[in-house]
Design an enzyme around this catalytic site. Structure first.
Site, PDB file in Angstrom:
ATOM      1  N   TYR A 216       0.898  -1.157   0.000  1.00 11.80           N
ATOM      2  CA  TYR A 216       0.000   0.000   0.000  1.00 11.80           C
ATOM      3  C   TYR A 216       0.937   1.206   0.000  1.00 11.80           C
ATOM      4  CZ  TYR A 216      -3.189  -3.394   2.286  1.00 11.80           C
ATOM      5  OH  TYR A 216      -3.923  -4.501   2.623  1.00 11.80           O
TER       6      TYR A 216
ATOM      7  N   CYS B 129       1.320   3.041   3.381  1.00 17.05           N
ATOM      8  CA  CYS B 129       1.690   2.254   4.562  1.00 17.05           C
ATOM      9  C   CYS B 129       3.116   2.598   4.986  1.00 17.05           C
ATOM     10  CB  CYS B 129       1.577   0.767   4.229  1.00 17.05           C
ATOM     11  SG  CYS B 129       2.427  -0.323   5.387  1.00 17.05           S
TER      12      CYS B 129
ATOM     13  N   PHE C  36       5.253   0.922   6.781  1.00 16.70           N
ATOM     14  CA  PHE C  36       6.161  -0.218   6.662  1.00 16.70           C
ATOM     15  C   PHE C  36       6.589  -0.426   5.205  1.00 16.70           C
ATOM     16  CE2 PHE C  36       3.643  -1.172  10.512  1.00 16.70           C
ATOM     17  CZ  PHE C  36       4.681  -1.244  11.426  1.00 16.70           C
ATOM     18  N   CYS C  37       5.653  -0.230   4.283  1.00 15.16           N
ATOM     19  CA  CYS C  37       6.000  -0.321   2.856  1.00 15.16           C
ATOM     20  C   CYS C  37       6.928   0.815   2.459  1.00 15.16           C
ATOM     21  CB  CYS C  37       4.734  -0.282   2.003  1.00 15.16           C
ATOM     22  SG  CYS C  37       3.598  -1.660   2.301  1.00 15.16           S
TER      23      CYS C  37
END
Length: 378
Positions: free
Chosen positions: A110, A113, A115-116
């Site tokens: 995503y 996001c 973390f991404c």
């Protein structure tokens, strides 16, 4: 093949120039005449006999030297283009070898996001080429093939699956430094641990995810100063365990900010028309309510901006005034993690407030340049 043709043209041109017959006008007339006679069968609308006669008369004036020079010029240009192409191809191959050893990387994500965003920050900084598959956060059809249902997921050479942002980063960094093992072998050093949390939900964690699996010699080369390895690991974990949890309460702090955040998420994400409308308005309201619960869960202040400011200033203080980055003159994995998390707020009010009310601006702009210029590739 192309180089051989170019060299042949040059030899023909030089032979024509050296030949005594090349100085006689009738030789050129014969050569050009034959070319014109044979070529006229294929050339349509090129001027006909009038143009041909003008060409012949002009060549007769200059003799065979014109023809020889033409061959030399054509051969020289051909040879130049061939050498240029070969050099470019060689440089491209060398760049591929340097940047990830030719790994084919596909990131399922995503875009908004944190973390991404951490993984993208790492890949961009080290100049690792990768493809992006944007996952629909509602249906998640793009990762229906995966037992692991979270993002990011990074596929390596279409057959090795890396899960969890910190595992992805540690695994690839280990691979870039030490070529003794392949990615699949390195991944075994980060085993999955499944457990059930207090709510009865199964959760997956990964062992050793902040460690690089290096030899003593490689470890000493990467962390030459005492304490720098532990410092990097500490702040990488801080980014995952604390900084990430400050993002949602801040970007959904008010109903206006929640609506603006979901407007951005819908624009950047992969939503259908109905899904986008639903996400923007219903999602914004839901996340505004959830942010209140998150504030309570993580013991945040009523004004969650103050927690964000304090966290960011703590980070800047840890870097200190004598270092450009926590990694010194170049970013380390902690720099990339914190930068990746903070970057998801760009374009929102929370980001503007953070840049105005903390000391993070200069570090952040240096990180932007380092990521954009792929400075880790060198």
């Amino acid at each position: 093949m192309a180089a051989a043709c170019a060299r042949t043209l040059c030899k023909v041109g030089w032979t024509v120039l050296k030949s005594p017959a090349a100085r006689r006008p009738d030789t050129v007339s014969y050569l050009v005449g034959n070319v014109a006679a044979h070529g006229s069968r294929r050339a349509y609308g090129t001027g006909g006999p009038g143009v041909r006669s003008k060409l012949l008369s002009s060549l007769r004036g200059g003799g065979g030297r014109v023809l020889g020079c033409a061959f030399l010029l054509g051969g020289g240009l051909g040879l130049y283009q061939t050498v240029k192409f070969s050099v470019q191809q060689h440089l491209a191959e060398e760049e591929t070898k340097v940047s990830g050893g030719g790994l084919k990387l596909t990131l399922y994500q995503y875009k908004t996001c944190p973390f991404c965003s951490k993984v993208r920050a790492f890949l961009d900084y080290y100049g690792l080429p990768y493809e992006i598959v944007e996952v629909n956060p509602v249906m998640r059809q793009e990762i229906k093939w995966s037992v692991y249902r979270k993002v990011p997921i990074l596929m390596v050479d279409s057959d090795v699956q890396l899960n969890d942002s910190s595992v992805i980063i540690s695994c690839l960094k280990t691979y870039l430094i030490s070529k003794e093992k392949n990615v699949s072998e390195i991944l075994r050093c980060y085993p999955e641990l499944k457990s059930v949390n207090d709510s009865g939900k199964e959760v997956t964690e990964f062992s050793n995810k902040y460690w690089l699996m290096l030899s003593e010699a490689d470890t000493a080369a990467v962390y030459p100063e005492k304490g720098t390895q532990k410092e990097e690991m500490k702040w990488r974990q801080w980014a995952d365990d604390w900084l990430v949890h400050l993002i949602s309460p801040n970007v959904y702090r008010t109903t206006e900010e929640a609506l603006a955040s979901f407007d951005y998420i819908v624009r950047e994400g992969k939503f259908g028309t109905f899904e986008g409308f639903f996400a923007k308005y219903v999602g914004a309201a839901a996340m505004w309510l959830i942010s209140k619960r998150l504030k309570s869960r993580h013991n945040l202040q009523d004004d969650v901006r103050q927690d964000l400011y304090k966290a960011v200033n703590d980070w800047v203080a840890a870097i200190g005034k004598k270092r450009k980055f926590m990694g010194g003159d170049q970013p380390n994995l902690a720099d990339l993690a914190v930068f990746g998390v903070l970057r998801v707020m760009e374009g929102l009010q929370a980001f503007d407030d953070m840049m105005e009310n903390t000391k993070v601006k200069y570090w952040y702009r240096r990180m932007e340049r380092a990521s954009l210029n792929h400075e880790g590739r060198n």
